[in-house]
Design an enzyme around this catalytic site. Structure first.
Site, mmCIF file in Angstrom:
data_model
loop_
_atom_site.group_PDB
_atom_site.id
_atom_site.type_symbol
_atom_site.label_atom_id
_atom_site.label_comp_id
_atom_site.label_asym_id
_atom_site.label_seq_id
_atom_site.Cartn_x
_atom_site.Cartn_y
_atom_site.Cartn_z
ATOM 1 N N LYS A 73 0.843 -1.200 0.000
ATOM 2 C CA LYS A 73 0.000 0.000 0.000
ATOM 3 C C LYS A 73 0.875 1.247 0.000
ATOM 4 O O LYS A 73 1.762 1.388 0.869
ATOM 5 C CB LYS A 73 -0.860 0.036 1.260
ATOM 6 C CG LYS A 73 -2.247 -0.558 1.079
ATOM 7 C CD LYS A 73 -2.902 -0.638 2.423
ATOM 8 C CE LYS A 73 -4.332 -0.230 2.380
ATOM 9 N NZ LYS A 73 -4.946 -0.332 3.717
HETATM 10 C C1 E4P Z 1 -8.490 0.242 3.595
HETATM 11 O O1 E4P Z 1 -7.585 -0.345 3.045
HETATM 12 C C2 E4P Z 1 -8.362 0.960 4.854
HETATM 13 O O2 E4P Z 1 -7.516 0.194 5.681
HETATM 14 C C3 E4P Z 1 -9.661 1.107 5.592
HETATM 15 O O3 E4P Z 1 -10.754 0.638 4.832
HETATM 16 C C4 E4P Z 1 -9.885 2.423 6.273
HETATM 17 O O4 E4P Z 1 -11.128 2.414 6.922
HETATM 18 P P1 E4P Z 1 -11.571 3.456 8.052
HETATM 19 O O5 E4P Z 1 -12.035 4.704 7.371
HETATM 20 O O6 E4P Z 1 -12.699 2.764 8.755
HETATM 21 O O7 E4P Z 1 -10.377 3.682 8.920
#
Ligand code: E4P
Length: 219
Positions: free
Chosen positions: A83
């Site tokens: 990522k």
């Molecule tokens: C995705 O890869 C992220 O880790 C995640 O969906 C973020 O979600 P949140 O807005 O609930 O922190």
């Protein structure tokens, strides 16, 4: 549509993997912090549970650092996807790592233009955060619709991963809009199975089965 869990909790991942429905997993620094464990060790354990893409997030702000971190994570297992944030440095790192065969998940995407740039940089996955957009009064699902249209217009192969999911409605809408992946918290995953008529139906069938057994015994 593929179902991913957005968690670094190995117990949750094990439970979902047992159903055979789990296709992958996404993690981030916040999720790892919640577990309070070493990131590399946790990822190693996850690779033994999840048979599919597992996203590991870099924390450097410069491309060079992201590539260094990415290479380290990618060595853990072939299923690891790196990522990087949706920034110019992130896209630079995306290009470099894609060229050497490391798959990228571009995270923190909040606009159609960002998704367009990430696809051009060769990202394997784009992660639009629907919940965080809804939180500020914008429509997360409208963004998914726009990205789907743009990717289809130009034949981009990048996969649309609906991130920051808050409810089963988000999952249903993602599927209706043709998203490739929905990554959700374990709680939402569990809710997907539920319907009050399913529970009521099971109860009724069991009660009737019981009545039948009692009736047969009397004969
Ligand atoms: C995705 O890869 C992220 O880790 C995640 O969906 C973020 O979600 P949140 O807005 O609930 O922190």
């Amino acid at each position: 549509m593929k179902i991913f869990l957005d968690t670094a909790n190995t117990q949750e991942l094990k439970k979902a993997a047992e159903t055979g429905i789990l296709d992958g997993c996404t993690t981030n620094p916040t999720l790892i912090m919640k577990e309070g464990r070493d990131y590399v060790q946790t990822l190693k354990e996850i690779t033994k549970i999840v048979n599919g893409p597992i996203s590991a997030e870099t924390v450097s702000l410069e491309a060079e650092g992201m590539v260094k971190e990415g290479k380290k994570f990618a060595k853990i297992h072939k299923n690891i996807v790196i990522k990087v944030p949706m920034t110019p440095e992130g896209m630079k790192a995306c290009r470099i790592m894609t060229k050497i065969g490391i798959r990228i998940n571009t995270t923190l995407c909040f606009s159609a233009n960002q998704a367009l740039l990430a696809a051009k940089a060769g990202t394997y996955i784009i992660s639009p955060f629907v919940g965080r957009l809804d939180d500020i009064g914008e429509s997360g699902m409208h963004l998914i619709e726009e990205i789907r249209k743009i990717y289809d217009n130009y034949g981009f192969k990048s996969k649309i991963l609906v991130a920051s999911i808050r409810s089963p409605t988000h999952v249903r809408d993602a599927a209706l809009l043709g998203a490739d992946i929905a990554s959700m918290p374990f709680k939402v995953y569990e809710q997907l199975f539920k319907h009050k008529l399913t529970d009521k139906g099971i109860k009724q069938f069991l009660d009737d089965w019981d009545k039948l057994q009692k009736g047969l015994k009397k004969k």
